[in-house]
Scaffold this motif. Structure first.
Motif, PDB file in Angstrom:
ATOM      1  N   PHE A 151       0.943  -1.169  -0.030  1.00  0.00           N
ATOM      2  CA  PHE A 151       0.012   0.089  -0.121  1.00  0.00           C
ATOM      3  C   PHE A 151       1.177   1.218   0.142  1.00  0.00           C
ATOM      4  CE2 PHE A 151      -1.912   3.553   2.342  1.00  0.00           C
ATOM      5  CZ  PHE A 151      -2.953   3.665   1.721  1.00  0.00           C
ATOM      6  N   LEU A 152       0.399   2.232  -0.854  1.00  0.00           N
ATOM      7  CA  LEU A 152       1.446   3.407  -0.954  1.00  0.00           C
ATOM      8  C   LEU A 152       0.475   4.693  -0.751  1.00  0.00           C
ATOM      9  CD1 LEU A 152       3.980   5.114  -2.043  1.00  0.00           C
ATOM     10  CD2 LEU A 152       2.929   4.945  -4.370  1.00  0.00           C
ATOM     11  N   HIS A 153       0.863   5.586  -0.068  1.00  0.00           N
ATOM     12  CA  HIS A 153       0.154   6.926   0.249  1.00  0.00           C
ATOM     13  C   HIS A 153       0.968   8.039  -0.019  1.00  0.00           C
ATOM     14  CE1 HIS A 153      -2.492   9.793   2.044  1.00  0.00           C
ATOM     15  NE2 HIS A 153      -1.317  10.358   2.796  1.00  0.00           N
ATOM     16  N   THR A 154       0.821   9.058  -0.781  1.00  0.00           N
ATOM     17  CA  THR A 154       1.382  10.303  -0.763  1.00  0.00           C
ATOM     18  C   THR A 154       0.437  11.589  -0.759  1.00  0.00           C
ATOM     19  OG1 THR A 154       3.016   9.261  -2.495  1.00  0.00           O
ATOM     20  CG2 THR A 154       2.793  11.431  -2.555  1.00  0.00           C
ATOM     21  N   LYS A 155       1.000  12.157   0.178  1.00  0.00           N
ATOM     22  CA  LYS A 155       0.059  13.520   0.370  1.00  0.00           C
ATOM     23  C   LYS A 155       1.217  14.695   0.109  1.00  0.00           C
ATOM     24  CE  LYS A 155      -2.831  16.059   3.619  1.00  0.00           C
ATOM     25  NZ  LYS A 155      -1.982  17.350   3.204  1.00  0.00           N
ATOM     26  N   GLY A 156       0.467  15.567  -0.812  1.00  0.00           N
ATOM     27  CA  GLY A 156       1.331  16.848  -1.192  1.00  0.00           C
ATOM     28  C   GLY A 156       0.716  17.886  -0.415  1.00  0.00           C
ATOM     29  N   THR A 157       1.466  18.795   0.192  1.00  0.00           N
ATOM     30  CA  THR A 157       0.971  19.936   0.718  1.00  0.00           C
ATOM     31  C   THR A 157       1.683  21.250   0.436  1.00  0.00           C
ATOM     32  OG1 THR A 157       0.858  18.581   2.993  1.00  0.00           O
ATOM     33  CG2 THR A 157       0.692  20.917   3.224  1.00  0.00           C
ATOM     34  N   ARG A 158       1.105  22.447   0.413  1.00  0.00           N
ATOM     35  CA  ARG A 158       1.613  23.606   0.167  1.00  0.00           C
ATOM     36  C   ARG A 158       2.003  23.808  -1.545  1.00  0.00           C
ATOM     37  NH1 ARG A 158       6.520  24.622   4.583  1.00  0.00           N
ATOM     38  NH2 ARG A 158       5.294  24.541   6.413  1.00  0.00           N
ATOM     39  N   LEU A 159       1.244  23.158  -2.303  1.00  0.00           N
ATOM     40  CA  LEU A 159       1.230  22.935  -3.672  1.00  0.00           C
ATOM     41  C   LEU A 159       0.997  24.683  -4.118  1.00  0.00           C
ATOM     42  CD1 LEU A 159       1.026  20.170  -3.170  1.00  0.00           C
ATOM     43  CD2 LEU A 159       0.236  19.664  -5.421  1.00  0.00           C
ATOM     44  N   PRO A 160       1.785  25.320  -4.884  1.00  0.00           N
ATOM     45  CA  PRO A 160       1.466  26.489  -5.376  1.00  0.00           C
ATOM     46  C   PRO A 160       0.463  26.600  -6.496  1.00  0.00           C
ATOM     47  CG  PRO A 160       3.440  25.443  -6.638  1.00  0.00           C
ATOM     48  CD  PRO A 160       3.377  24.761  -5.751  1.00  0.00           C
ATOM     49  N   VAL A 161      -0.317  27.550  -6.121  1.00  0.00           N
ATOM     50  CA  VAL A 161      -1.655  27.911  -6.836  1.00  0.00           C
ATOM     51  C   VAL A 161      -1.689  29.383  -7.117  1.00  0.00           C
ATOM     52  CG1 VAL A 161      -4.448  27.769  -6.990  1.00  0.00           C
ATOM     53  CG2 VAL A 161      -2.783  26.028  -5.960  1.00  0.00           C
ATOM     54  N   ALA A 162      -1.827  29.779  -8.577  1.00  0.00           N
ATOM     55  CA  ALA A 162      -1.926  31.192  -8.826  1.00  0.00           C
ATOM     56  C   ALA A 162      -3.371  31.665  -8.699  1.00  0.00           C
ATOM     57  CB  ALA A 162      -1.350  31.300 -10.161  1.00  0.00           C
ATOM     58  N   ARG A 163      -3.529  32.849  -8.026  1.00  0.00           N
ATOM     59  CA  ARG A 163      -5.199  33.263  -7.739  1.00  0.00           C
ATOM     60  C   ARG A 163      -4.894  34.856  -8.127  1.00  0.00           C
ATOM     61  NH1 ARG A 163      -7.979  35.541  -3.147  1.00  0.00           N
ATOM     62  NH2 ARG A 163      -5.916  35.167  -1.919  1.00  0.00           N
ATOM     63  N   ASN A 164      -6.020  35.169  -8.766  1.00  0.00           N
ATOM     64  CA  ASN A 164      -6.272  36.536  -8.989  1.00  0.00           C
ATOM     65  C   ASN A 164      -6.690  37.104  -7.911  1.00  0.00           C
ATOM     66  OD1 ASN A 164      -6.803  38.936 -10.615  1.00  0.00           O
ATOM     67  ND2 ASN A 164      -7.338  38.083 -12.235  1.00  0.00           N
ATOM     68  N   ILE A 165      -6.063  38.114  -7.236  1.00  0.00           N
ATOM     69  CA  ILE A 165      -6.450  38.773  -6.057  1.00  0.00           C
ATOM     70  C   ILE A 165      -7.166  40.180  -6.378  1.00  0.00           C
ATOM     71  CG2 ILE A 165      -4.524  37.699  -4.780  1.00  0.00           C
ATOM     72  CD1 ILE A 165      -3.167  40.272  -4.582  1.00  0.00           C
ATOM     73  N   ASN A 166      -7.227  40.780  -7.485  1.00  0.00           N
ATOM     74  CA  ASN A 166      -7.472  41.985  -7.645  1.00  0.00           C
ATOM     75  C   ASN A 166      -9.064  42.359  -7.803  1.00  0.00           C
ATOM     76  OD1 ASN A 166      -6.462  44.585  -7.856  1.00  0.00           O
ATOM     77  ND2 ASN A 166      -6.761  44.521 -10.024  1.00  0.00           N
ATOM     78  N   TYR A 167      -9.950  41.119  -7.926  1.00  0.00           N
ATOM     79  CA  TYR A 167     -11.286  41.089  -8.102  1.00  0.00           C
ATOM     80  C   TYR A 167     -12.046  40.924  -6.963  1.00  0.00           C
ATOM     81  CZ  TYR A 167      -9.656  41.720 -12.999  1.00  0.00           C
ATOM     82  OH  TYR A 167      -9.227  42.122 -14.052  1.00  0.00           O
ATOM     83  N   THR A 168     -12.751  41.693  -6.151  1.00  0.00           N
ATOM     84  CA  THR A 168     -13.278  41.568  -4.871  1.00  0.00           C
ATOM     85  C   THR A 168     -14.727  41.486  -4.811  1.00  0.00           C
ATOM     86  OG1 THR A 168     -13.096  43.780  -4.343  1.00  0.00           O
ATOM     87  CG2 THR A 168     -11.139  42.329  -3.880  1.00  0.00           C
ATOM     88  N   GLN A 169     -15.386  42.034  -5.960  1.00  0.00           N
ATOM     89  CA  GLN A 169     -17.008  42.147  -5.718  1.00  0.00           C
ATOM     90  C   GLN A 169     -17.438  40.882  -6.421  1.00  0.00           C
ATOM     91  OE1 GLN A 169     -18.720  45.984  -6.615  1.00  0.00           O
ATOM     92  NE2 GLN A 169     -20.215  45.219  -7.704  1.00  0.00           N
TER      93      GLN A 169
END
Length: 512
Positions: free
Chosen positions: A448-466
C-alpha cells in the motif's frame, strides 16, 4: 576490453498514414533519421577507461493547420504559401564522453561531459496561443536550444570503513526563440476562430541563459552494525531571461478586420495587447541541502534506516520599489526539516515472509519562474504587458503599436506576485509491503502506498473582490470592472502555497 554498439532508427513517409484531419490528397511528410553510436574500453589496462556516445536525430513533425485558415485566406489577403501544413521539424544532437581513472587502490577519479543541441524551425506552439490557426509564415520562428554539462567526481577510501565522495558539476543552457527570414514583422492579427497571421508572438533574443554549478560531498562510515552517511550539496543557479515581446490585435470577424485595414473602422478590434520596454532580467537562486542517516541492522531479522534532511532555498531578492506590497519582499522558508524512517522485518527465521515499512517527508524547490514573473511583471515602467479595449485611455488605432513604454496610466496592466506566506511545498510518502516466498524462485509482494502533497503552489487573481453571481457548484463570479483591490491594474496573479493532493495505491507484484 573495448566494446561498441550502433543503431539506426528510421521512418519514411511511406510508413505513415494520412492524419484524419487532412484532405485525402494532403499527406504530411513524417520522416525520421536517427543514428546512434557508443564505444568504450580501456585506454590503459586496469587504470584508465573511456566511454562515449553520439546520437543525431532529425525528424519532421508537421502540424495540421485549421481548415478555417484556407477557407478565409482569400478574403484576408493571405498568400497561398501561408496555407497548408506547418513544417515543424527537430534536429537534435547528443554527445557524451566519460573517463574513469583508478589513481591507486584508494582513489578513483571520474570526469564526464555532455552536449545537447536542438534546432526546431516552425515551432508554432511554443507560446501556447493559437495552435492550428496560425499561418505558416507567422509560425516560422525557430527554437534554438543548447546545453553543456560537465562533472568531476573523486571517490576515496579513507579507511576500510570510511568512504568519501566529492563531486563538482557545471551546467549551462541557452534557449532562443528567433525570427527567421520568412517571419513577418508588425503586429499579430487574431481573427477569433478563423486565423492568426502577421508578426509572431514568441520572439525573444535570449529566452533563457542558465548557469548551474553544484558542489556535493557525501561521507559513508561503517561502524559495527551501523552504516552511516552524511552529506551536503550547494547549487547556485544564475538565470538570465527575456520575456516574449509582441503586439497583437484581436478582431471578432473577418469583416471587422477588413474595415480596420481599410481605415473605415480603425477601432473595430475587441482587444489590443502588447509588451514593451526592457524584458531582460538576471537573477540568482541558491539551493542548500544537508542530510544524515543511519542504517542499523539490529539482528538478522530486523533492520531500520532513519535520517534527517534539511533544505533551504534562497530565491531572488524582491525590489523594495515594486508597485504592490506582495512584490516588495519575498519570504525565505527556513523550516524545511525532513525526517525519514524505514524498517524491514522478517516474520520467520527462514526469511520467507518479510514486512517493509517506510515514511518520509520530501521538500521540493520552488520554480524560479515564479520569481522571474513577479520581478519582471510588477507594474514598473521598465517593462509592461497590457491589454486595451478600443475605449481604454491611450488605446491605439489599428495598425499602430507602442515603440516604447507609453506615457499613460496603464490602468489594465497585468501583474504577477508572490504571496507573503509562500512556503516550500513538500510531500509525505509512506508505504507498507509484505513479501512472501511462494517457491524457491517465486515471490509475491503486496503493498500500500500513500502520498500527500502540501503547500502546492496555486496562482490566484487577487484584484477582483466584488462577487456578482455564483456558479452551480458554488464558485463565485467576480466583477472585472468594479470593486478592484488595485484599480490601476488589471489581473494580479499571486502564487500562493494553498494546494493539496492525495494519492493512494494498492500494488501487487509477482516475481519469478
Amino acid at each position: 576490453q573495448w566494446h561498441a554498439s550502433a543503431e539506426y532508427l528510421f521512418r519514411t513517409p511511406g510508413m505513415t498514414a494520412t492524419p484524419s484531419r487532412s484532405a485525402p490528397t494532403a499527406k504530411p511528410s513524417l520522416k525520421l533519421r536517427d543514428p546512434f553510436f557508443t564505444g568504450g574500453g580501456p585506454i590503459k589496462k586496469d587504470k584508465l577507461f573511456f566511454f562515449g556516445s553520439y546520437e543525431k536525430s532529425d525528424r519532421t513533425l508537421p502540424s495540421v493547420q485549421s481548415a478555417t485558415v484556407a477557407t478565409n485566406a482569400a478574403a484576408l489577403g493571405l498568400p497561398a504559401s501561408d496555407v497548408g501544413f506547418i513544417p515543424f521539424s527537430q534536429a537534435n544532437q547528443f554527445v557524451f564522453g566519460r573517463l574513469d581513472y583508478q589513481i591507486n587502490d584508494n582513489n578513483r577519479l571520474m570526469g564526464r561531459y555532455m552536449y545537447f543541441r536542438n534546432d526546431s524551425p516552425y515551432n508554432p506552439n511554443n507560446s501556447g496561443t493559437g495552435g492550428g490557426l496560425k499561418t505558416i509564415s507567422t509560425a516560422s520562428t525557430e527554437f534554438i536550444d543548447r546545453a553543456h554539462a560537465a562533472a568531476v567526481q573523486l571517490v576515496s577510501t579513507l579507511s576500510p570503513r570510511v568512504i568519501n565522495e566529492s563531486r563538482f558539476a557545471l551546467g549551462y543552457r541557452n534557449e532562443v526563440q528567433a525570427a527567421t527570414s520568412t517571419t513577418p514583422t508588425g503586429p499579430q492579427i487574431v481573427v477569433t476562430g478563423v486565423a492568426i497571421f502577421g508578426g509572431p508572438d514568441d520572439v525573444s533574443n535570449a529566452l533563457v541563459k542558465e548557469v548551474t554549478p553544484q558542489y556535493v560531498d557525501n561521507l559513508s562510515v561503517v561502524r559495527g552494525n551501523h552504516n552511516m552517511k552524511f552529506g551536503y550539496d550547494i547549487r547556485p543557479i544564475y538565470d538570465t531571461q527575456d520575456a516574449f515581446v509582441f503586439s497583437q490585435y484581436t478582431f471578432p470577424t473577418v469583416q471587422t478586420y477588413l474595415d480596420a485595414k481599410s481605415g473605415k473602422s480603425p477601432f473595430g478590434y475587441t482587444q489590443f495587447s502588447q509588451t514593451a520596454g526592457n524584458p531582460n532580467l538576471s537573477y540568482r537562486s541558491i539551493y542548500y541541502g544537508f542530510f544524515a542517516q543511519d542504517s542499523w541492522t539490529l539482528n538478522p531479522r530486523l533492520s531500520i534506516t532513519y535520517g534527517l534532511r534539511y533544505d533551504i532555498y534562497k530565491m531572488p531578492a524582491a525590489a523594495a520599489s515594486a508597485t504592490i506590497p506582495v512584490n516588495q519582499n519575498f519570504k525565505t522558508d527556513k523550516n524545511n526539516f525532513a525526517p525519514r524512517f524505514g524498517a524491514a522485518y522478517s516474520l520467520t527465521q527462514d526469511h520467507k515472509t518479510v514486512v517493509r515499512f517506510n515514511a518520509a517527508i520530501f521538500y521540493d524547490s520552488p520554480q524560479t519562474d515564479f520569481y522571474h514573473h513577479a520581478i519582471l511583471n510588477d507594474g514598473s515602467p521598465q517593462f509592461f504587458n497590457a491589454s486595451f479595449t478600443p475605449s481604454s485611455a491611450g488605446a491605439p488605432s489599428f495598425p499602430n503599436v507602442f515603440s516604447t513604454v507609453p506615457g499613460i496610466a496603464l490602468t489594465n496592466q497585468n501583474i504577477n506576485g508572490i504571496s507573503p506566506s509562500f512556503a516550500t511545498l513538500y510531500a509525505f510518502n509512506t508505504n507498507l509491503q509484505i513479501t512472501r516466498e511462494l517457491t524457491k524462485d517465486t515471490a509475491l509482494t503486496v503493498g500500500f502506498l500513500h502520498t500527500k502533497g502540501t503547500r502546492l503552489p496555486v496562482a490566484r487573481n487577487i484584484n477582483y473582490t466584488q462577487v456578482v453571481s455564483t456558479l452551480a457548484d458554488g464558485r463565485p463570479v467576480f466583477s472585472t470592472s468594479a470593486g478592484k483591490l488595485y484599480p490601476q491594474f488589471g489581473d494580479i496573479f499571486v502564487d500562493e502555497s494553498v494546494g493539496n493532493s492525495n494519492y493512494n495505491a494498492l500494488t501487487a507484484t509477482l516475481n519469478k
